[in-house]
Design a protein around this motif. Sequence first.
Motif, short mmCIF file in Angstrom:
data_model
loop_
_atom_site.label_atom_id
_atom_site.label_comp_id
_atom_site.label_asym_id
_atom_site.label_seq_id
_atom_site.Cartn_x
_atom_site.Cartn_y
_atom_site.Cartn_z
N ARG A 38 98.73 7.16 31.69
CA ARG A 38 97.19 6.51 32.23
C ARG A 38 97.87 6.26 34.30
O ARG A 38 97.32 6.34 34.85
CB ARG A 38 97.00 5.24 31.43
CG ARG A 38 96.39 4.39 32.07
CD ARG A 38 95.93 3.40 32.02
NE ARG A 38 96.05 3.09 30.78
CZ ARG A 38 94.59 3.02 29.73
NH1 ARG A 38 93.58 3.32 30.06
NH2 ARG A 38 95.13 2.80 28.10
N ASP A 66 91.60 10.63 25.89
CA ASP A 66 90.05 10.26 26.65
C ASP A 66 90.21 8.71 26.71
O ASP A 66 89.61 8.44 27.92
CB ASP A 66 89.01 9.81 25.10
CG ASP A 66 88.40 11.46 24.78
OD1 ASP A 66 89.08 12.28 25.49
OD2 ASP A 66 87.92 11.55 24.05
N ALA A 67 91.47 8.25 26.19
CA ALA A 67 91.15 6.67 26.73
C ALA A 67 92.49 6.92 27.93
O ALA A 67 92.21 5.53 29.39
CB ALA A 67 92.49 6.13 25.59
N ALA A 109 101.54 10.86 21.47
CA ALA A 109 99.81 10.27 21.71
C ALA A 109 99.90 8.79 21.71
O ALA A 109 99.10 8.39 21.81
CB ALA A 109 98.91 10.56 21.36
N ARG A 151 100.65 6.91 26.45
CA ARG A 151 99.26 6.68 27.46
C ARG A 151 99.39 5.46 28.32
O ARG A 151 99.50 5.64 29.06
CB ARG A 151 98.53 5.26 26.38
CG ARG A 151 98.16 6.21 25.04
CD ARG A 151 96.95 4.91 24.21
NE ARG A 151 96.66 6.03 22.84
CZ ARG A 151 95.14 5.40 22.32
NH1 ARG A 151 94.58 4.32 22.65
NH2 ARG A 151 94.90 6.36 21.36
N ALA A 163 93.44 16.95 26.09
CA ALA A 163 94.35 17.08 24.80
C ALA A 163 95.03 18.09 24.60
O ALA A 163 93.98 19.62 25.10
CB ALA A 163 93.41 16.18 24.29
N SER A 186 97.98 15.92 15.70
CA SER A 186 96.92 15.28 14.90
C SER A 186 96.20 15.81 16.69
O SER A 186 96.06 15.06 17.28
CB SER A 186 96.95 13.96 14.96
OG SER A 186 95.36 13.26 14.90
N ALA A 205 92.80 13.48 21.43
CA ALA A 205 92.18 13.22 22.18
C ALA A 205 91.40 12.36 22.51
O ALA A 205 91.16 11.37 23.48
CB ALA A 205 90.79 14.16 20.76
N GLU A 206 92.16 11.01 21.06
CA GLU A 206 91.58 9.60 21.22
C GLU A 206 92.87 9.24 22.46
O GLU A 206 92.10 9.04 23.63
CB GLU A 206 92.23 8.78 20.20
CG GLU A 206 91.18 8.98 19.50
CD GLU A 206 91.05 8.09 17.66
OE1 GLU A 206 90.65 8.31 16.76
OE2 GLU A 206 92.45 7.88 17.33
N ALA A 207 93.84 9.71 22.90
CA ALA A 207 94.80 9.09 23.97
C ALA A 207 93.94 10.13 24.79
O ALA A 207 94.34 9.12 26.06
CB ALA A 207 96.08 9.33 23.63
N THR A 230 92.98 15.24 16.57
CA THR A 230 92.16 13.53 17.14
C THR A 230 93.14 13.03 17.47
O THR A 230 92.83 11.70 18.39
CB THR A 230 91.65 13.54 15.28
OG1 THR A 230 91.71 14.07 14.51
CG2 THR A 230 91.02 11.86 15.52
N ALA A 231 94.49 12.63 17.32
CA ALA A 231 94.79 11.13 18.21
C ALA A 231 95.12 11.56 19.58
O ALA A 231 95.11 10.89 20.81
CB ALA A 231 96.13 11.20 17.13
#
Length: 219
Positions: A17, A41-42, A8, A13, A47, A32, A37-39, A34-35
């Motif tokens: 993307r 979402d971005a 991630a 990314r 995820a 992770s 989900a962040e990537a 969290t990682a």
Amino acid sequence: MRIGIIGAGAMARALGRGWVAAGHEVLVGARSATAAAEAADAIGARAGSIGEAAGFGDAVLLALPVGALAEVLGSVGALLAGRTVIDCTNAFAPDTAAPEGATAFVLAEDAVAERIAAAAPGAHVVKAFNVCAAEVWESDTRVFEGRRLAVPLCGDDPDALRRVATLTEDLKLQPIPAGGLHRARYLEAVSVFTVGLWFAGQDARAIFPPLEHAFAVVD
Ligand SMILES: NC(=O)c1ccc[n+]([C@@H]2O[C@H](COP(=O)([O-])OP(=O)(O)OC[C@H]3O[C@@H](n4cnc5c(N)ncnc54)[C@H](OP(=O)(O)O)[C@@H]3O)[C@@H](O)[C@H]2O)c1
């Protein structure tokens, strides 16, 4: 196409993307949640876990440090059988023989793509996207001096090569067939050598004449 991305970070990314923008269904899996989900979402992807990414799609991008490959392939390698596996990794290590103050690298290992193929039997590995920085893949600039930026592809499976060629074109890049997976080690060497020139402030592009001036045609 359904594309799973393992990792991630920057490459996940940058490439993810572009594939989302091209209409592909992308799932980013990381150790992770969290990682991941962040990537995801971005970039507008889904995820999941590493296992979910490995089993998600027709194509799987390994966006991991080389040092993580043995562990990750040991746990999910079997899920990659029959899928197109895109290897963008570089086994860069500091060049301890470089002059003090210089940033230079050597290869810590000389045939990563072949090792991936051996660790994931049945996976159709294609080496791609390892030469340029994530920022380049993420950029909108695709044509330099009238030539579209090209991506050499090394792999043995014709369908997998076609699939990665399509994914390359989806990023508005030019795929270049560059031989079987046994040649991926040269692509890995090209990367470490070229990045060394760039870090030294040299324009690596300047060392190659255009094809029509390369005198590379058999007489
Ligand atoms: N960045 C570039 O410009 C570039 C260009 C060409 C090729 N590459 C190559 O592409 C690959 C990925 O690079 P990157 O820049 O995307 O790296 P990155 O930003 O550091 O991201 C690496 C990802 O791998 C995960 N990871 C690390 N160790 C792991 C382990 N043991 N098990 C599971 N996941 C692990 C990280 O998760 P955590 O956050 O949990 O550590 C992170 O999600 C590398 O092989 C690199 O050499 C990079």
